[in-house]
Scaffold this motif. Structure first.
Motif, short mmCIF file in Angstrom:
data_model
loop_
_atom_site.label_atom_id
_atom_site.label_comp_id
_atom_site.label_asym_id
_atom_site.label_seq_id
_atom_site.Cartn_x
_atom_site.Cartn_y
_atom_site.Cartn_z
N ASP A 351 0.75 -1.28 0.02
CA ASP A 351 -0.02 -0.02 0.25
C ASP A 351 0.89 1.14 0.06
O ASP A 351 1.56 1.55 0.90
CB ASP A 351 -0.83 -0.09 1.11
CG ASP A 351 -2.26 0.98 1.17
OD1 ASP A 351 -2.13 1.75 0.20
OD2 ASP A 351 -3.03 0.94 2.08
N VAL A 352 1.09 1.85 -1.09
CA VAL A 352 1.97 2.77 -1.26
C VAL A 352 1.45 4.32 -1.21
O VAL A 352 0.13 4.53 -1.80
CB VAL A 352 2.64 2.88 -2.96
CG1 VAL A 352 3.92 4.17 -2.87
CG2 VAL A 352 3.36 1.54 -2.98
N ARG A 353 1.66 5.29 -0.45
CA ARG A 353 1.19 6.57 -0.17
C ARG A 353 1.96 7.29 -1.03
O ARG A 353 2.95 7.85 -0.65
CB ARG A 353 1.19 6.96 1.31
CG ARG A 353 0.46 5.80 1.94
CD ARG A 353 0.12 6.34 3.50
NE ARG A 353 -0.76 5.42 4.19
CZ ARG A 353 -1.31 5.70 5.30
NH1 ARG A 353 -1.02 6.74 5.94
NH2 ARG A 353 -2.15 4.83 5.93
N VAL A 354 1.28 7.74 -2.07
CA VAL A 354 1.97 8.73 -3.21
C VAL A 354 1.39 9.99 -3.05
O VAL A 354 0.40 10.25 -2.89
CB VAL A 354 1.61 8.29 -4.67
CG1 VAL A 354 2.47 9.10 -5.73
CG2 VAL A 354 2.09 6.84 -4.71
N MET A 355 2.23 11.13 -2.98
CA MET A 355 1.89 12.65 -2.81
C MET A 355 2.33 13.23 -4.04
O MET A 355 3.44 13.13 -4.54
CB MET A 355 2.52 13.21 -1.49
CG MET A 355 2.12 12.55 -0.13
SD MET A 355 0.58 12.66 0.29
CE MET A 355 0.38 14.53 0.58
N ARG A 356 1.48 14.18 -4.49
CA ARG A 356 1.67 14.96 -5.77
C ARG A 356 1.84 16.58 -5.47
O ARG A 356 0.73 16.83 -4.71
CB ARG A 356 0.61 14.85 -6.84
CG ARG A 356 1.00 15.38 -8.14
CD ARG A 356 -0.21 15.07 -9.15
NE ARG A 356 -1.44 15.29 -8.79
CZ ARG A 356 -2.28 16.44 -9.17
NH1 ARG A 356 -1.46 17.25 -9.80
NH2 ARG A 356 -3.34 16.74 -8.77
N TRP A 357 2.95 16.86 -5.89
CA TRP A 357 3.10 18.38 -5.91
C TRP A 357 1.97 19.18 -6.90
O TRP A 357 2.21 18.95 -8.12
CB TRP A 357 4.35 18.95 -5.78
CG TRP A 357 4.55 20.40 -5.85
CD1 TRP A 357 5.06 21.12 -6.75
CD2 TRP A 357 4.53 21.25 -4.80
NE1 TRP A 357 5.24 22.44 -6.22
CE2 TRP A 357 4.83 22.30 -5.05
CE3 TRP A 357 3.98 20.93 -3.35
CZ2 TRP A 357 4.68 23.72 -4.26
CZ3 TRP A 357 4.00 21.93 -2.58
CH2 TRP A 357 4.45 23.17 -3.00
N THR A 358 1.16 19.93 -6.62
CA THR A 358 0.30 20.58 -7.42
C THR A 358 0.81 21.70 -8.27
O THR A 358 0.35 22.25 -9.05
CB THR A 358 -1.23 20.91 -6.74
OG1 THR A 358 -0.71 22.04 -5.98
CG2 THR A 358 -2.03 20.03 -6.08
N GLY A 359 2.01 22.29 -7.63
CA GLY A 359 2.66 23.38 -8.11
C GLY A 359 3.59 22.94 -9.23
O GLY A 359 3.65 21.70 -9.69
N PRO A 360 4.37 23.96 -9.79
CA PRO A 360 5.35 23.57 -10.94
C PRO A 360 6.37 22.58 -10.48
O PRO A 360 6.83 22.61 -9.17
CB PRO A 360 5.99 24.88 -11.23
CG PRO A 360 5.80 25.69 -10.17
CD PRO A 360 4.54 25.26 -9.51
N SER A 361 6.66 21.73 -11.57
CA SER A 361 7.94 20.84 -11.05
C SER A 361 8.38 20.29 -12.33
O SER A 361 7.74 20.77 -13.53
CB SER A 361 7.32 19.68 -10.29
OG SER A 361 6.43 18.79 -11.08
N ALA A 362 9.64 19.71 -12.55
CA ALA A 362 10.30 19.25 -13.55
C ALA A 362 9.55 18.39 -14.58
O ALA A 362 8.90 17.16 -13.88
CB ALA A 362 11.54 18.61 -13.31
N GLN A 363 9.01 18.68 -15.73
CA GLN A 363 8.30 17.93 -16.67
C GLN A 363 8.93 16.65 -17.25
O GLN A 363 9.13 16.92 -18.49
CB GLN A 363 7.37 18.73 -17.49
CG GLN A 363 6.34 19.77 -16.65
CD GLN A 363 5.28 19.00 -15.98
OE1 GLN A 363 4.45 18.37 -16.50
NE2 GLN A 363 5.46 19.49 -14.67
N VAL A 364 9.50 15.79 -16.51
CA VAL A 364 9.97 14.82 -17.20
C VAL A 364 9.53 13.23 -16.85
O VAL A 364 8.80 13.17 -15.55
CB VAL A 364 11.46 14.77 -16.61
CG1 VAL A 364 12.35 15.92 -17.29
CG2 VAL A 364 11.81 14.70 -14.83
#
Length: 403
Positions: A351-364
């Motif tokens: 059970d992996v808890r993934v968090m996403r940054w809603t602001g800008p980040s490197a698009q790779v």
């Protein structure tokens, strides 16, 4: 063991001689054994004598070799008697020689068994001493780590482990030592994590003074410093994953790196505005920077799509089953750790808890993989499921064959 290899041949020869002696013994009932019977006995004695002599020579048994030489003289005398036609005397002497050769053979095997017992005893004693020395060395290493990490609470456990080693309770000592080393490892990871996060915060704190003095140059230097720090944080996160650190520690490091990347993007915007003359004065305080970051984005839970998860089952030749999980994400703005697998019957899951940054980040496109070792499984059908925040995302079924 090569020294005793000829003894097996000697034993086989002795067995053949005993079989041969059955008809010869019957012939001994006659007053005059026939020449053929005496000759057959002579060949058996010569064969056994030669092989036994070779074995004694390999054992470097001087006394045994001396006695065999005496028997060799008796064998020659028996041959002389047979050549003179005195078959009864030759027969009697050869049977006596054969009996002594058999006794010598039994003696050699008895000595071999005794020697093996002594060797096994010595090896067991040596193994125990080597094990004790190894455990003492590990305890010394652990004590230095405890002193260096200011982990005085583990000193008592290490003292107990040392007492167990001296008392010969090696299994108990290993358990105590393993427990202490786990605590040392956790403490080392936490110390590394704290230093890394302090360094990241230090970079942010130093921005204000540098940029106030010289905006253009200060921003360039700040971006370069942030880029370097982000690289070190990325290496640290990979190291934490390799050593099996807690997922929370790894996620904290990656979150700090992403936060710095967001700061770098903000500084690039500021630099562009300064170059365009839109800003005459640039003053960045930690409070203003924090507010800017909050406006630019936040961390939110993220459930990957099934197409972003790959599960590959790997079975080794020794029957150990491993599962490689790969998560492919659209940008660098994600943080998560790899938790240990859970098992319910024939079903494994993480059970992996993934968090996403809603602001800008490197698009790779970002690929991150981890290999789970499930161990030696009993024959049957199993399932491995990838969950995110308790929600099943992807799974695979595999079979462990019998045998």
């Amino acid at each position: 063991m090569k020294v005793f290899a000829p003894l097996l041949i000697v034993m086989l020869a002795a067995s053949a001689c005993l079989t041969l002696l059955q008809p010869l013994t019957a012939s001994a009932q006659y007053p005059e054994p026939k020449a053929k019977a005496v000759l057959a006995l002579e060949r058996a004695v010569d064969d056994l004598y030669g092989r036994l002599k070779e074995a004694v020579a390999r054992l470097n048994d001087t006394q045994g070799m001396r006695r065999l030489e005496e028997l060799g003289a008796s064998i020659q005398h028996a041959k002389a008697l047979a050549s003179e036609g005195r078959y009864s005397e030759a027969w009697q002497l050869k049977t006596q020689i054969l009996a002594e050769l058999g006794a010598r053979l039994k003696s050699l095997y008895a000595e071999r068994a005794e020697l093996r017992a002594r060797l096994e005893e010595r090896m067991a004693d040596l193994s125990e001493r080597v094990q004790a020395e190894r455990e003492r060395a590990l305890i010394e290493v652990a004590m230095k780590a405890v002193e260096g990490g200011n982990l005085t609470q583990l000193s008592h456990s290490l003292a107990q482990a040392k007492a167990c080693v001296e008392g010969g309770r090696h299994e108990e000592a290993r358990e105590l030592l393993a427990r202490c080393m786990r605590e040392v490892k956790v403490a080392a990871v936490n110390n590394t994590l704290r230093r890394a996060l302090r360094a990241a915060e230090g970079v942010l704190t130093s921005l204000s003074a540098a940029i106030t003095v010289d905006p253009a140059r200060g921003i360039d230097n700040a971006i370069a410093k942030i880029t370097s720090t982000v690289g070190r944080l990325g290496e640290l996160a990979e190291h934490l994953e390799e050593v099996g650190a807690s997922p929370n520690a790894t996620a904290a490091v990656r979150a700090a790196a992403l936060r710095l990347e967001a700061v770098a993007l903000h500084l690039e915007d500021v630099r562009a505005r300064v170059a365009a003359g839109a800003l005459e004065k640039v003053v960045i305080t930690p409070a203003e920077l924090e507010k800017t970051l909050e406006e630019r984005g936040e961390w939110t839970p993220y459930v990957p799509a099934p197409r972003e998860v790959s599960i590959d089952v790997i079975s080794s030749a020794r029957g150990v089953t491993r599962v490689k999980v790969t998560l492919t994400l659209p940008s660098a703005g994600f943080v998560f750790g790899w938790p240990p697998p859970s098992r319910e019957g024939n079903e494994f899951y993480i059970d992996v808890r993934v968090m996403r940054w809603t602001g800008p980040s490197a698009q790779v496109i970002t690929h991150r993989s981890h290999v789970y070792t499930l161990g030696r499984l009993e024959p049957g059908t199993y399932t491995f499921t990838f969950k995110a925040w308790g929600q099943p995302v992807a799974s695979t079924t595999f079979t462990v064959p019998a045998g």
